[in-house]
Scaffold this motif. Sequence first.
Motif, PDB file in Angstrom:
ATOM      1  N   SER A  66       0.821  -1.210   0.000  1.00 22.68           N
ATOM      2  CA  SER A  66       0.000   0.000   0.000  1.00 22.68           C
ATOM      3  C   SER A  66       0.858   1.265   0.000  1.00 22.68           C
ATOM      4  N   PHE A  67       2.147   1.103   0.268  1.00 23.79           N
ATOM      5  CA  PHE A  67       3.046   2.248   0.408  1.00 23.79           C
ATOM      6  C   PHE A  67       4.181   2.166  -0.613  1.00 23.79           C
ATOM      7  N   MET A  68       4.686   3.323  -1.001  1.00 19.81           N
ATOM      8  CA  MET A  68       5.873   3.380  -1.850  1.00 19.81           C
ATOM      9  C   MET A  68       7.085   3.473  -0.933  1.00 19.81           C
ATOM     10  N   ARG A  69       7.803   2.385  -0.826  1.00 21.39           N
ATOM     11  CA  ARG A  69       8.900   2.305   0.136  1.00 21.39           C
ATOM     12  C   ARG A  69      10.231   2.622  -0.533  1.00 21.39           C
ATOM     13  N   PRO A  70      11.027   3.522   0.060  1.00 14.80           N
ATOM     14  CA  PRO A  70      12.338   3.830  -0.529  1.00 14.80           C
ATOM     15  C   PRO A  70      13.333   2.703  -0.282  1.00 14.80           C
ATOM     16  N   GLN A  71      14.394   2.691  -1.062  1.00 16.41           N
ATOM     17  CA  GLN A  71      15.477   1.746  -0.830  1.00 16.41           C
ATOM     18  C   GLN A  71      16.218   2.147   0.440  1.00 16.41           C
ATOM     19  N   VAL A  72      16.417   1.193   1.349  1.00 18.17           N
ATOM     20  CA  VAL A  72      17.102   1.498   2.600  1.00 18.17           C
ATOM     21  C   VAL A  72      18.167   0.434   2.861  1.00 18.17           C
ATOM     22  N   PRO A  73      19.181   0.765   3.671  1.00 17.60           N
ATOM     23  CA  PRO A  73      20.193  -0.237   4.017  1.00 17.60           C
ATOM     24  C   PRO A  73      19.563  -1.421   4.758  1.00 17.60           C
ATOM     25  N   ASP A  74      20.223  -2.571   4.670  1.00 21.39           N
ATOM     26  CA  ASP A  74      19.679  -3.792   5.276  1.00 21.39           C
ATOM     27  C   ASP A  74      19.418  -3.647   6.771  1.00 21.39           C
ATOM     28  N   ASP A  75      20.279  -2.891   7.476  1.00 21.22           N
ATOM     29  CA  ASP A  75      20.104  -2.789   8.921  1.00 21.22           C
ATOM     30  C   ASP A  75      18.875  -1.952   9.301  1.00 21.22           C
ATOM     31  N   CYS A  76      18.302  -1.234   8.341  1.00 23.61           N
ATOM     32  CA  CYS A  76      17.094  -0.445   8.606  1.00 23.61           C
ATOM     33  C   CYS A  76      15.813  -1.233   8.335  1.00 23.61           C
ATOM     34  N   ALA A 172       8.595  16.190   1.863  1.00 24.61           N
ATOM     35  CA  ALA A 172       8.856  16.563   0.466  1.00 24.61           C
ATOM     36  C   ALA A 172       8.606  15.398  -0.484  1.00 24.61           C
ATOM     37  N   GLY A 173       8.484  14.182   0.059  1.00 23.14           N
ATOM     38  CA  GLY A 173       8.135  13.024  -0.759  1.00 23.14           C
ATOM     39  C   GLY A 173       9.325  12.184  -1.144  1.00 23.14           C
ATOM     40  N   ALA A 174       9.060  11.230  -2.033  1.00 23.96           N
ATOM     41  CA  ALA A 174      10.082  10.258  -2.432  1.00 23.96           C
ATOM     42  C   ALA A 174      11.249  10.943  -3.136  1.00 23.96           C
ATOM     43  N   GLY A 175      12.378  10.274  -3.128  1.00 27.00           N
ATOM     44  CA  GLY A 175      13.575  10.815  -3.764  1.00 27.00           C
ATOM     45  C   GLY A 175      14.818  10.396  -3.003  1.00 27.00           C
ATOM     46  N   GLN A 176      15.963  10.781  -3.536  1.00 24.77           N
ATOM     47  CA  GLN A 176      17.214  10.396  -2.911  1.00 24.77           C
ATOM     48  C   GLN A 176      17.364  10.989  -1.512  1.00 24.77           C
ATOM     49  N   ASP A 177      16.917  12.233  -1.317  1.00 21.83           N
ATOM     50  CA  ASP A 177      17.032  12.852   0.008  1.00 21.83           C
ATOM     51  C   ASP A 177      16.217  12.071   1.036  1.00 21.83           C
ATOM     52  N   PHE A 178      15.044  11.609   0.630  1.00 18.91           N
ATOM     53  CA  PHE A 178      14.185  10.825   1.510  1.00 18.91           C
ATOM     54  C   PHE A 178      14.896   9.537   1.907  1.00 18.91           C
ATOM     55  N   ALA A 179      15.419   8.826   0.925  1.00 22.94           N
ATOM     56  CA  ALA A 179      16.106   7.562   1.207  1.00 22.94           C
ATOM     57  C   ALA A 179      17.319   7.781   2.105  1.00 22.94           C
ATOM     58  N   ARG A 180      18.038   8.864   1.856  1.00 20.92           N
ATOM     59  CA  ARG A 180      19.239   9.138   2.664  1.00 20.92           C
ATOM     60  C   ARG A 180      18.882   9.488   4.103  1.00 20.92           C
ATOM     61  N   ALA A 181      17.673  10.017   4.323  1.00 24.65           N
ATOM     62  CA  ALA A 181      17.273  10.421   5.677  1.00 24.65           C
ATOM     63  C   ALA A 181      16.914   9.227   6.554  1.00 24.65           C
ATOM     64  N   ILE A 182      16.527   8.106   5.947  1.00 24.56           N
ATOM     65  CA  ILE A 182      16.012   6.964   6.709  1.00 24.56           C
ATOM     66  C   ILE A 182      16.988   6.451   7.774  1.00 24.56           C
TER      67      ILE A 182
END
Length: 401
Positions: A66-76, A172-182
Amino acid sequence: MITLPEVDLTDPEVLRDPFTAYGRVRERAPLARLLVPGLGPIWALTRHDGARAMLGDARFEINADSFMRPQVPDDCLPYMRTMSEMNGPEHARLRKLAAPAFTPRRAAEFRPRIEAIVDALLDDLPAQADGGRVDLLRHFARPLPMDVICALVGIPEEDRPRWREWGATVAAGAGQDFARAIPGIMAGARDAVAARRARSGEEEDGPGDVLGDLVRVQAEDGDRLSDVEIVTMVWHLVIAGQTPTNLIANAVAALLSHPAQLAAVRSDPALMPGAVEELIRWCGPTLLAIPRHARRDVELYGATVPEGAKVTALVAAANRDPRVFDDPDRLDVTRVPGAGHLGFAHGPHFCLGASLARVQTQVALTALLRRFPGMAMAAPPDELRAPDPGTWRLAALPVTL
């Protein structure tokens, strides 16, 4: 075979005025199909009764898809599965642990803290003006909910500026900044849990914080809440706590664009609680509910929704359904609440923070209108809209004070 109306969510007219576009579809049929490039069609309930029923129907469930999930490191990854995508007993168990902090009573008890946060932001507002204009979204509506939820959850004061930054990135939504913040968000949640554990046993001034409640529950019975679950709940509650940002901004723009309604709430502050409900109905940020998935084939209005299909509620259409609301396209802060709006959804996934959002918006609007009686829009709201088919929101809110 039944033919359903279709809505292209990339259509400029839908993006410009979703209330009219979705309303036309509602009057054609109780069920429609939304066309989303790259995602395939989504079934949509267009009318209040059908939308409300679907949101409470166990045949439709929210899950990870149901959600658009960003790419995150395995430990997250272990911390990415929040209670928003859980169902049944698992969802109920975690919600029951968090719910006591978000009751109407606790929200009312927290009002003085909210008022203090609002006053501090408003004190600083004139200094943020540039050429006589100030962006209320950037300097008030966005930081306020993050400061409030951090205080309620129990995020240490010194860490709140970075949560503000993370929150703005997520908003601000999906994007590289979002993924980097996780990774930072997860680490911040783990740090907050560790800091609260270190202070466990201390007496609280006023209502306790969510973290204190969760740490105590875990200490009393570790089987009720795992380490992963408590960290996940903390970051999820804080980030989800930004919900009032767009509501407050939309409400300010609506009132400043409707002088008679603005005059009514100024002259009678007792109208504010009802006015907030009307503003949620009329210009709340939620246009579409989070998609559910059909757990099996389901018959709806003569059509078969196949197992696994995505189904949503057209909240913007349901909240202006003339079958439920008289003269629904008119903003009326004196409207007597009848059937409830669906701005906070319905059913098991009804917004946990609804009471907090209501109180926060009431306090924010009351204080803002009192402190700046001459406040006016510095640009037409239609020119400030972010093109988003699922969320009615502003990209900026410039005003003169």
